[in-house]
Design a protein around this motif. Structure first.
Motif, PDB file in Angstrom:
ATOM      1  N   TYR A 115       0.948  -1.298  -0.080  1.00  0.00           N
ATOM      2  CA  TYR A 115       0.064  -0.202  -0.048  1.00  0.00           C
ATOM      3  C   TYR A 115       0.939   1.236  -0.136  1.00  0.00           C
ATOM      4  O   TYR A 115       1.587   1.237   1.013  1.00  0.00           O
ATOM      5  CB  TYR A 115      -0.903  -0.130   1.161  1.00  0.00           C
ATOM      6  CG  TYR A 115      -1.512   1.308   1.454  1.00  0.00           C
ATOM      7  CD1 TYR A 115      -2.271   1.909   0.335  1.00  0.00           C
ATOM      8  CD2 TYR A 115      -1.622   1.917   2.672  1.00  0.00           C
ATOM      9  CE1 TYR A 115      -3.032   3.154   0.679  1.00  0.00           C
ATOM     10  CE2 TYR A 115      -2.356   3.060   2.872  1.00  0.00           C
ATOM     11  CZ  TYR A 115      -2.915   3.671   1.960  1.00  0.00           C
ATOM     12  OH  TYR A 115      -3.532   4.981   2.129  1.00  0.00           O
ATOM     13  N   VAL A 116       0.541   1.989  -0.912  1.00  0.00           N
ATOM     14  CA  VAL A 116       1.516   3.236  -1.117  1.00  0.00           C
ATOM     15  C   VAL A 116       0.539   4.398  -1.122  1.00  0.00           C
ATOM     16  O   VAL A 116      -0.494   4.525  -1.910  1.00  0.00           O
ATOM     17  CB  VAL A 116       2.286   3.237  -2.294  1.00  0.00           C
ATOM     18  CG1 VAL A 116       2.841   4.619  -2.571  1.00  0.00           C
ATOM     19  CG2 VAL A 116       3.534   2.290  -2.460  1.00  0.00           C
ATOM     20  N   ASP A 117       0.705   5.579  -0.444  1.00  0.00           N
ATOM     21  CA  ASP A 117      -0.287   6.828  -0.550  1.00  0.00           C
ATOM     22  C   ASP A 117       0.612   7.853  -0.823  1.00  0.00           C
ATOM     23  O   ASP A 117       1.494   8.091  -0.400  1.00  0.00           O
ATOM     24  CB  ASP A 117      -0.811   6.908   0.908  1.00  0.00           C
ATOM     25  CG  ASP A 117      -2.029   7.872   0.971  1.00  0.00           C
ATOM     26  OD1 ASP A 117      -2.913   7.920  -0.085  1.00  0.00           O
ATOM     27  OD2 ASP A 117      -2.150   8.695   1.786  1.00  0.00           O
ATOM     28  N   PHE A 118      -0.252   8.614  -2.083  1.00  0.00           N
ATOM     29  CA  PHE A 118       0.694   9.718  -2.604  1.00  0.00           C
ATOM     30  C   PHE A 118       0.052  11.222  -2.068  1.00  0.00           C
ATOM     31  O   PHE A 118      -0.778  10.924  -0.962  1.00  0.00           O
ATOM     32  CB  PHE A 118       0.381   9.679  -4.000  1.00  0.00           C
ATOM     33  CG  PHE A 118       1.374   8.762  -4.605  1.00  0.00           C
ATOM     34  CD1 PHE A 118       2.657   8.988  -5.035  1.00  0.00           C
ATOM     35  CD2 PHE A 118       0.841   7.345  -5.094  1.00  0.00           C
ATOM     36  CE1 PHE A 118       3.483   7.739  -5.546  1.00  0.00           C
ATOM     37  CE2 PHE A 118       1.707   6.494  -5.621  1.00  0.00           C
ATOM     38  CZ  PHE A 118       2.948   6.789  -5.797  1.00  0.00           C
ATOM     39  N   TYR A 119       0.382  12.036  -2.373  1.00  0.00           N
ATOM     40  CA  TYR A 119       0.112  13.664  -1.981  1.00  0.00           C
ATOM     41  C   TYR A 119       0.203  14.348  -3.085  1.00  0.00           C
ATOM     42  O   TYR A 119       0.873  15.306  -3.398  1.00  0.00           O
ATOM     43  CB  TYR A 119       1.440  13.694  -0.968  1.00  0.00           C
ATOM     44  CG  TYR A 119       1.265  15.011  -0.170  1.00  0.00           C
ATOM     45  CD1 TYR A 119       0.322  15.260   0.768  1.00  0.00           C
ATOM     46  CD2 TYR A 119       2.368  16.148   0.114  1.00  0.00           C
ATOM     47  CE1 TYR A 119       0.284  16.261   1.564  1.00  0.00           C
ATOM     48  CE2 TYR A 119       2.420  17.143   0.728  1.00  0.00           C
ATOM     49  CZ  TYR A 119       1.284  17.385   1.583  1.00  0.00           C
ATOM     50  OH  TYR A 119       1.128  18.409   2.392  1.00  0.00           O
ATOM     51  N   VAL A 191      -8.749   8.479  -4.156  1.00  0.00           N
ATOM     52  CA  VAL A 191      -9.065   7.601  -4.985  1.00  0.00           C
ATOM     53  C   VAL A 191      -7.995   6.597  -5.467  1.00  0.00           C
ATOM     54  O   VAL A 191      -6.894   7.341  -5.361  1.00  0.00           O
ATOM     55  CB  VAL A 191      -9.652   8.206  -6.299  1.00  0.00           C
ATOM     56  CG1 VAL A 191      -9.736   7.267  -7.207  1.00  0.00           C
ATOM     57  CG2 VAL A 191     -10.734   9.083  -6.188  1.00  0.00           C
ATOM     58  N   GLY A 192      -7.942   5.410  -5.327  1.00  0.00           N
ATOM     59  CA  GLY A 192      -6.789   4.669  -5.359  1.00  0.00           C
ATOM     60  C   GLY A 192      -7.014   3.644  -6.735  1.00  0.00           C
ATOM     61  O   GLY A 192      -7.901   3.258  -7.320  1.00  0.00           O
ATOM     62  N   PHE A 193      -6.061   2.998  -7.185  1.00  0.00           N
ATOM     63  CA  PHE A 193      -5.899   2.075  -8.052  1.00  0.00           C
ATOM     64  C   PHE A 193      -5.277   0.718  -7.754  1.00  0.00           C
ATOM     65  O   PHE A 193      -4.192   0.892  -6.699  1.00  0.00           O
ATOM     66  CB  PHE A 193      -5.244   2.579  -9.417  1.00  0.00           C
ATOM     67  CG  PHE A 193      -4.005   3.150  -9.381  1.00  0.00           C
ATOM     68  CD1 PHE A 193      -2.813   1.980  -9.416  1.00  0.00           C
ATOM     69  CD2 PHE A 193      -3.517   4.345  -9.347  1.00  0.00           C
ATOM     70  CE1 PHE A 193      -1.426   2.273  -9.484  1.00  0.00           C
ATOM     71  CE2 PHE A 193      -2.137   4.776  -9.280  1.00  0.00           C
ATOM     72  CZ  PHE A 193      -1.088   3.729  -9.403  1.00  0.00           C
ATOM     73  N   GLY A 326      -2.204  -6.828  -6.395  1.00  0.00           N
ATOM     74  CA  GLY A 326      -2.848  -6.479  -5.523  1.00  0.00           C
ATOM     75  C   GLY A 326      -2.332  -5.218  -4.847  1.00  0.00           C
ATOM     76  O   GLY A 326      -2.730  -4.701  -3.876  1.00  0.00           O
ATOM     77  N   ASP A 327      -1.071  -4.738  -5.424  1.00  0.00           N
ATOM     78  CA  ASP A 327      -0.686  -3.406  -4.721  1.00  0.00           C
ATOM     79  C   ASP A 327      -1.773  -2.497  -4.981  1.00  0.00           C
ATOM     80  O   ASP A 327      -2.237  -1.892  -6.114  1.00  0.00           O
ATOM     81  CB  ASP A 327       0.663  -3.065  -5.594  1.00  0.00           C
ATOM     82  CG  ASP A 327       1.996  -3.837  -5.481  1.00  0.00           C
ATOM     83  OD1 ASP A 327       1.816  -4.674  -4.288  1.00  0.00           O
ATOM     84  OD2 ASP A 327       2.794  -3.720  -5.941  1.00  0.00           O
ATOM     85  N   LEU A 328      -1.670  -1.583  -3.895  1.00  0.00           N
ATOM     86  CA  LEU A 328      -3.026  -0.343  -3.785  1.00  0.00           C
ATOM     87  C   LEU A 328      -2.047   0.767  -3.686  1.00  0.00           C
ATOM     88  O   LEU A 328      -1.112   1.017  -2.967  1.00  0.00           O
ATOM     89  CB  LEU A 328      -3.873  -0.739  -2.677  1.00  0.00           C
ATOM     90  CG  LEU A 328      -4.798   0.489  -2.273  1.00  0.00           C
ATOM     91  CD1 LEU A 328      -5.836   0.373  -3.433  1.00  0.00           C
ATOM     92  CD2 LEU A 328      -5.462   0.339  -1.063  1.00  0.00           C
ATOM     93  N   MET A 329      -2.460   1.798  -4.833  1.00  0.00           N
ATOM     94  CA  MET A 329      -1.654   3.066  -4.690  1.00  0.00           C
ATOM     95  C   MET A 329      -3.006   4.135  -4.691  1.00  0.00           C
ATOM     96  O   MET A 329      -3.487   4.149  -5.502  1.00  0.00           O
ATOM     97  CB  MET A 329      -0.761   3.395  -5.891  1.00  0.00           C
ATOM     98  CG  MET A 329       0.274   2.220  -6.222  1.00  0.00           C
ATOM     99  SD  MET A 329       1.549   2.464  -7.092  1.00  0.00           S
ATOM    100  CE  MET A 329       2.499   0.986  -7.085  1.00  0.00           C
ATOM    101  N   ALA A 330      -2.761   5.027  -3.650  1.00  0.00           N
ATOM    102  CA  ALA A 330      -3.837   5.942  -3.480  1.00  0.00           C
ATOM    103  C   ALA A 330      -3.348   7.256  -3.919  1.00  0.00           C
ATOM    104  O   ALA A 330      -2.159   7.679  -3.803  1.00  0.00           O
ATOM    105  CB  ALA A 330      -4.374   5.848  -1.958  1.00  0.00           C
ATOM    106  N   SER A 331      -4.394   8.278  -4.202  1.00  0.00           N
ATOM    107  CA  SER A 331      -4.103   9.221  -4.761  1.00  0.00           C
ATOM    108  C   SER A 331      -3.404  10.353  -3.602  1.00  0.00           C
ATOM    109  O   SER A 331      -2.818  11.494  -4.123  1.00  0.00           O
ATOM    110  CB  SER A 331      -5.259  10.167  -5.249  1.00  0.00           C
ATOM    111  OG  SER A 331      -6.203  10.261  -4.453  1.00  0.00           O
TER     112      SER A 331
END
Length: 401
Positions: A115-119, A191-193, A326-331
Motif C-alpha cells: 500500500y502506497v499513499d501519494f500526496y 481515489v486509489g488504483f 494487489g498493490d494498492l496506490m492511493a492518490s
C-alpha cells in the motif's frame, strides 16, 4: 447501451460500469461478482453454467487471480458480460444468477500486497503546508518535481463498513509529549488504483504501461490522526498517525469503464523529467462527496489532481521496485480550490479553529466517537451515463488503549 436488467435511474451501476467485487450470501463461501443495478451477477455460477470463460478465477474469495490474468482476459470478460446483459436472448440463462444486493455481504475485494499513499493534490498540499508549517513555504521543494508518497500498512487496509477504533499514540503538548488517544482524528477522501499484472524486479514501468498493469480504481479513506502525525512525521513521514486503518470501497471500477471520464490534468510547471511525462491525458473527471453523519460537508473534484495515476505508477517503480498483484496506490487527499471542495477536516476546519456547523446544530473540528463518514464518487460514462463507485464508509469507535 441498453440492458434487459432493471437498472434504477442514476444508480451508477449500469452496463457501462460493471464493477467487480467479492460477495457472499448467508452460509455460502465468498466469490466474485459484478454489480448491475440493484443486483450482483454471480460470476462463479455463471462460469459453472458454461456462460463465461473461467480458470477458477471467480469461485474465489478474492479478485487477485483474475486481476493477474491480464488485460486481454479483462477485456474479453467485459465484452462477454456486456453481451450477456444486453442481448435479451441470454436473459433466461443469466437472470437466475442475479442476486439482490440486499441479500449479500460485501468483502475486501482483493488481497492487498502493498500500500502506497501519494500526496498529489496541490490545493491539499498548500493548505496542509500552511497549517503544519506556518510562515514557511507551503510546498516542499521537491513537490513540483515528483509525486511524493509514503508506504502504509497493507495489513490495516479494511473494507467499507469496518468500524474504526480511535488510535492511541504520542502527541506534543506545551508540557512535552504525552501518550493517549488521538484528539484530532480525521478523514482523507482519496481515489486509489489496484495493480493486476506484476512487473519484474529491476524493470521500471513507464507511464505508457499503465493500462497493461492496472486493473481498476477504488475509493479510499486514509484515516489520519493529525496530532500523532504532526509529532512523528519529521523527518521520515507518516507512521502511526495513519497506519491504524485505511478503508476502501468494495467495488473495483475497471479501467475500461473510465475511458469517458479521462480529461486533461492541470498544467505541470516545471515540466516533469522524461520518465514522468505522459503521451495522453490521464486526469479523471470524478466528483467525490463526503458525508459526516448524513450531512454533505464537501464535494472534492478529482480532475484538479496535479499528479496523475500513470505518473504515480511510473515513479513508484522507477528505481526498479517490482509490482505485485494487489498493490494498492492511493492518490492522497482530493481537494479543490474552494472551501467546500476540501477533502479532509484539517482543511475544512483549518485544524479545528473554524469548526463545521452541521445542519442539526452539531459542531465538529475533528471526528468524535460515534461519527460516521461516507465517501462516494461518480464519473461520467459513455453518453453521460453515471459511473458509480459505491461508497467507502466507517464509524468511529471508542478508544481501546
Amino acid at each position: 447501451m441498453e440492458t434487459w436488467v432493471d437498472v434504477p435511474e442514476g444508480s451508477g451501476f449500469g452496463v457501462e460500469n460493471l464493477p467487480y467485487g467479492v460477495f457472499s450470501r448467508r452460509g455460502e463461501l465468498p466469490r466474485v461478482g459484478v454489480a448491475i443495478g440493484d443486483h450482483v451477477l454471480d460470476l462463479a455460477e455463471l462460469a459453472a453454467a458454461g456462460l463465461l470463460a473461467d480458470r477458477r478465477w471467480f469461485a474465489a474469495g478474492t479478485l487477485n487471480s483474475f486481476m493477474s490474468a491480464g488485460r486481454p482476459v479483462w477485456q474479453a470478460t467485459r465484452d462477454r458480460l456486456i453481451t450477456l446483459l444486453t442481448d435479451s436472448g441470454h436473459r433466461g440463462s443469466v437472470e437466475p444468477h442475479l442476486v439482490p444486493l440486499r441479500e449479500i455481504e460485501l468483502h475486501l475485494p482483493f488481497d492487498v500486497a502493498d500500500y502506497v499513499d501519494f500526496y498529489s493534490s496541490r490545493d491539499h498540499a498548500v493548505n496542509v503546508g500552511q497549517i503544519f508549517r506556518p510562515g514557511a513555504e507551503s510546498l516542499p521543494p521537491n513537490w513540483l518535481h515528483l509525486p511524493i508518497g509514503y508506504h502504509g500498512r497493507s495489513g490495516t487496509v479494511v473494507p467499507s463498513g469496518t468500524p474504526i477504533v480511535r488510535p492511541c499514540g504520542q502527541r506534543r503538548t506545551d508540557d512535552g509529549p504525552v501518550f493517549g488517544p488521538s484528539v484530532k482524528l480525521d478523514v482523507e477522501a482519496e481515489v486509489g488504483f489496484v495493480v493486476g499484472v506484476p512487473s519484474a524486479l529491476g524493470r521500471p514501468v513507464p507511464t505508457a504501461g499503465f493500462r497493461d498493469h492496472v486493473f481498476g480504481f477504488v475509493l479510499v479513506n486514509d484515516w489520519s490522526a493529525r496530532d500523532i502525525q504532526a509529532w512523528e512525521y519529521q523527518p521520515l513521514g507518516p507512521f502511526l498517525g495513519k497506519s491504524f486503518a485505511t478503508s476502501i470501497s468494495p467495488w473495483v471500477v475497471p479501467l475500461a469503464a473510465l475511458e469517458s471520464a479521462r480529461t486533461t490534468p492541470p498544467a505541470q510547471a516545471p515540466e516533469p523529467l522524461p520518465y514522468l511525462r505522459c503521451d495522453e491525458p490521464w486526469g479523471l473527471d470524478l466528483t467525490l462527496r463526503i458525508e459526516l453523519n448524513g450531512h454533505v460537508v464537501s464535494r472534492p473534484p478529482f480532475a484538479t489532481m496535479y499528479w496523475t495515476a500513470p505518473q504515480q505508477l511510473a515513479h513508484a517503480t522507477v528505481n526498479g521496485a517490482a509490482l505485485r498483484t494487489g498493490d494498492l496506490m492511493a492518490s492522497g487527499t482530493v481537494s479543490g480550490p474552494d472551501r467546500n471542495q476540501r477533502g479532509s477536516l484539517i482543511e475544512l476546519t483549518w485544524d479545528g479553529r473554524d469548526p463545521l456547523v452541521l445542519p442539526d446544530g452539531q459542531r465538529r473540528g475533528y471526528l468524535e466517537d460515534g461519527d460516521t463518514v461516507r465517501i462516494q464518487a461518480t464519473a461520467a460514462g459513455p453518453g453521460g451515463a453515471p459511473i458509480g463507485f459505491g461508497e467507502v464508509a466507517g464509524t468511529v469507535m471508542p478508544v481501546l488503549c
